[in-house]
Design an enzyme around this catalytic site. Structure first.
Site, mmCIF file in Angstrom:
data_model
loop_
_atom_site.group_PDB
_atom_site.id
_atom_site.type_symbol
_atom_site.label_atom_id
_atom_site.label_comp_id
_atom_site.label_asym_id
_atom_site.label_seq_id
_atom_site.Cartn_x
_atom_site.Cartn_y
_atom_site.Cartn_z
ATOM 1 N N ARG A 33 5.022 46.518 -9.690
ATOM 2 C CA ARG A 33 5.118 46.946 -8.377
ATOM 3 C C ARG A 33 5.597 48.315 -8.120
ATOM 4 N NH1 ARG A 33 7.933 42.332 -4.846
ATOM 5 N NH2 ARG A 33 9.081 41.955 -7.113
ATOM 6 N N LYS A 106 9.406 35.010 -25.268
ATOM 7 C CA LYS A 106 9.921 33.741 -25.839
ATOM 8 C C LYS A 106 9.026 32.646 -25.358
ATOM 9 C CE LYS A 106 14.632 35.131 -26.616
ATOM 10 N NZ LYS A 106 16.015 34.833 -26.387
ATOM 11 N N GLY A 136 18.388 35.891 -29.019
ATOM 12 C CA GLY A 136 19.874 35.504 -29.194
ATOM 13 C C GLY A 136 20.442 34.960 -28.194
ATOM 14 N N LYS A 191 14.269 26.670 -27.594
ATOM 15 C CA LYS A 191 15.593 26.741 -26.846
ATOM 16 C C LYS A 191 15.126 26.442 -25.360
ATOM 17 C CE LYS A 191 15.688 31.039 -25.126
ATOM 18 N NZ LYS A 191 15.993 31.514 -23.749
ATOM 19 N N THR A 248 21.419 29.063 -23.489
ATOM 20 C CA THR A 248 20.338 28.600 -22.445
ATOM 21 C C THR A 248 20.716 27.363 -22.020
ATOM 22 O OG1 THR A 248 18.967 29.969 -23.633
ATOM 23 C CG2 THR A 248 18.065 28.809 -22.083
ATOM 24 N N ASN A 256 15.794 28.124 -17.160
ATOM 25 C CA ASN A 256 15.314 27.060 -17.789
ATOM 26 C C ASN A 256 16.097 25.693 -17.440
ATOM 27 O OD1 ASN A 256 12.541 27.506 -19.481
ATOM 28 N ND2 ASN A 256 13.840 29.018 -19.833
ATOM 29 N N VAL A 280 9.917 33.260 -14.020
ATOM 30 C CA VAL A 280 9.426 32.279 -14.852
ATOM 31 C C VAL A 280 10.475 31.603 -15.664
ATOM 32 C CG1 VAL A 280 7.712 32.040 -16.808
ATOM 33 C CG2 VAL A 280 7.384 33.731 -14.851
#
Length: 332
Positions: A33, A106, A136, A191, A248, A256, A280
């Site tokens: 954008r 990923k 990482g 992960k 994570t 996530n 996302v």
């Protein structure tokens, strides 16, 4: 001095572009954008993805990928895994012939079950030795704020790996090199799925024992799949495996984990997407492709299976927990 093009202006792409600029690398970002590119170049901010973080004045951005890629010997691919192939199709003709291609994505591609480095080589025609991956415990906002962190740059060409290492080493960001591309990519894809499971567990009110159990058993799944694909198990015991997994699965900054928490608390897939502010959560799609990849190698991944059932087949989180607890007992 290296010249880097960072293609993608989400939170991690922006944070890593800041790292490169802080390390003294000449960096131009590409943003889909024009208003994002303008905010980065003119206001030295990315209020759309990293609100409140001041970016270096030397960091430039454009919405024209050709301008970003012109003369770049490092091309950083910072778009979501499931859109990487389509974007590369548009970018390939503008990529310098001997540039190093560094993937921040990923995931495992839906349909083809390819790792991101495989997608990059297939679409661009680049020899695999030109393709590197970075993985990482790298939560974007913490790194953008200059908090100390380490990462792994995996490439089969050690010279390219060291060049990338020099291009992004700063006082707060410490990159290590590793030849094990497969291990780093398996860790990065798995992960996110395990973080969804941890989030779901927290969403239904389960505590730290459960969280630790999911992380540990998730690591076991990750290692089983990695070994089946040819990874070095030691890679998954390091920053690209355990390190990324712990960060994570444990941090509220993890998209996530946040997505999974909202599902566990009774939210819908749509409301969980809103909770991650439209960014996302890679594990939502990757859980299905990781599951299929594991099945193709006869690798058992019950946590991944449970996450898939919740995200794509309508199973409730309590039922998924019951399914896992109901599995037969066996030696660790």
């Amino acid at each position: 001095m290296s010249k880097a093009a960072v293609l993608g202006a989400g939170s991690w792409g922006t944070a890593f572009a800041k790292v490169l600029a802080d390390a003294g690398t000449d960096v131009t970002m590409w943003a889909r954008r024009p208003e994002v590119a303008e905010a980065i170049s003119v206001d030295h901010q990315n209020p759309f993805y990293l609100e409140g973080i001041t970016l270096p004045p030397s960091l430039k951005a454009t919405s024209d990928h050709r301008l970003a890629l012109e003369g770049a010997d490092i091309v950083v691919l910072a778009v979501p895994s499931q859109s990487l192939r389509e974007n590369l199709g548009a970018w390939t003709s503008s990529i310098e012939p001997d540039s190093t291609l560094l993937s921040l994505a990923k995931g495992i591609e839906s349909g083809t079950l390819m790792r991101m480095s495989q997608v990059i080589s297939q679409v661009t025609g680049a020899d695999p030795s030109r393709v590197a991956v970075l993985s990482g415990p790298n939560l974007a906002r913490e790194i953008a704020a200059g908090q100390p962190a380490a990462t792994v740059i995996a490439c089969t060409d050690s010279v390219r790996a060291v060049d990338l290492q020099k291009a992004c080493a700063t006082g707060y960001f410490r990159p290590y090199t590793n030849p094990d591309v497969i291990g780093c990519e398996v860790g990065g894809a798995c992960k996110n799925v395990i973080a969804l499971a941890c989030g779901m567990a927290s969403g239904i009110g389960l505590g730290e024992n459960t969280n630790a159990t999911i992380i540990t058993r998730g690591l076991a799944e990750m290692i089983r799949l990695g070994v089946a694909l040819g990874a070095n198990p030691a890679t998954l015991a390091g920053l690209a495996g355990v390190g990324d997994l712990v960060a994570t699965c444990s941090s509220p900054l993890s998209r996530n984990r946040t997505f999974g928490h909202h599902l566990g608390a009774g939210g819908s897939m749509e409301s969980a997407q809103q909770a991650t502010k439209g960014q996302v959560a890679e594990g939502v799609k990757s859980c299905t492709s990781v599951r299929a990849l594991a099945a193709s190698h006869d690798v058992e991944m019950p946590l991944t299976e449970a996450v898939h059932l919740v995200c794509h087949e309508g199973m409730s989180v309590p039922d998924a927990v019951g399914l896992l607890l109901g599995r037969r007992t066996k030696p660790e």
